[in-house]
Design a protein around this motif. Sequence first.
Motif, PDB file in Angstrom:
ATOM      1  N   LEU B 100      55.068  19.904 123.616  1.00 16.42           N
ATOM      2  CA  LEU B 100      54.809  21.193 122.855  1.00 16.42           C
ATOM      3  C   LEU B 100      55.422  22.574 123.762  1.00 16.42           C
ATOM      4  N   GLU B 101      56.785  22.922 122.966  1.00 11.17           N
ATOM      5  CA  GLU B 101      57.331  23.943 123.951  1.00 11.17           C
ATOM      6  C   GLU B 101      56.959  25.073 123.315  1.00 11.17           C
ATOM      7  N   LEU B 107      54.877  31.629 116.322  1.00 12.55           N
ATOM      8  CA  LEU B 107      54.890  32.069 114.741  1.00 12.55           C
ATOM      9  C   LEU B 107      55.085  33.527 114.746  1.00 12.55           C
ATOM     10  N   TYR B 108      54.822  34.164 115.373  1.00  9.71           N
ATOM     11  CA  TYR B 108      55.275  35.797 115.216  1.00  9.71           C
ATOM     12  C   TYR B 108      56.854  35.825 115.316  1.00  9.71           C
ATOM     13  N   GLY B 177      45.462  23.672 120.556  1.00  6.86           N
ATOM     14  CA  GLY B 177      45.258  23.628 119.153  1.00  6.86           C
ATOM     15  C   GLY B 177      46.113  24.716 118.175  1.00  6.86           C
ATOM     16  N   ARG B 178      45.874  25.924 118.976  1.00 11.00           N
ATOM     17  CA  ARG B 178      46.358  26.903 118.361  1.00 11.00           C
ATOM     18  C   ARG B 178      47.891  26.793 118.376  1.00 11.00           C
ATOM     19  N   ARG B 179      48.392  26.443 119.344  1.00 16.85           N
ATOM     20  CA  ARG B 179      49.880  26.190 119.367  1.00 16.85           C
ATOM     21  C   ARG B 179      50.357  25.075 118.316  1.00 16.85           C
ATOM     22  N   ARG B 183      52.857  26.251 115.073  1.00 19.82           N
ATOM     23  CA  ARG B 183      53.860  25.250 114.875  1.00 19.82           C
ATOM     24  C   ARG B 183      53.816  24.854 113.224  1.00 19.82           C
ATOM     25  N   GLU B 184      52.792  24.482 112.855  1.00 22.70           N
ATOM     26  CA  GLU B 184      52.543  23.657 111.412  1.00 22.70           C
ATOM     27  C   GLU B 184      52.641  24.796 110.290  1.00 22.70           C
TER      28      GLU B 184
END
Lengths: 61, 194
Positions: B100-101, B107-108, B177-179, B183-184
């Motif tokens: 997970l890069e 998202l911003y 989880g937030r990352r 991404r999703e």
Amino acid sequence: MALSFEADPCAKCEEVLQPYLDRELSDAERAEAEKHLDECSYCRKRYRFEAELRRFVRRRP
Amino acid sequence: MSETTPEAEPRKLAEEARDRVRFEEEALALADQVYRVARRLVSTREEAEDLMQETYARAFRSWRSYQPGTNLRAWLLRILTNLNIDRGRRVQRSPDMQPLEEGDYFLYNKLEEAGETDEERVDRRLSQDDAVAALSEVPHDFRDVLVLVDIGDFSYADAAQILDIPIGTVMSRLHRGRRILKRELADRTVGSNV
């Protein structure tokens, strides 16, 4: 090495932003974060976005 | 020799019935808040309603194990999350294996690249369906923590207690989880065109 507001304020702000929104920072850490957010429009814009995103995910479907 | 008087047993039964009614009233008053968490833990409204029903059925069966004066919402949500795990909703893939890069501002940055820089207009690009679909893609271990803290508004310590995991695990799962969620959400809103 741990980041600090003195050495790299915006990187430190990114590191503490989520715990800040979670209200999990100590009083001293929160004060440092708020001081930086007052002074830095780059971080403030991202803070507002993250806070808005949190409200959005929280909203009942 | 027994100390029990003939009147003691009915009185005890009446007290227990009163305690039970009080417990049920207090538990039902929290139903909205419990449902909000259930709705985010599973993909569909039907699954959330089933999970609620099972949670309250179990809570009403086990009401004696609730200690009055402690956090009833946390107690109910502990039942809910355990039932959700029991129901076999865990995804098969191992989330820790995925690289997970993306950073916290992923998202911003994606929205900014797409020309959506107004940070107060998240819902201009995102729908509630996007939020539900994106959350359903977050592996369960991470989603359980994310839902409790972000939607249930629990502290890290409360989430650790509810899920029976160390507080450090709450923090690392929340972080990851937030990352994954961002991404999703980015995939659903900006797509692969940026």
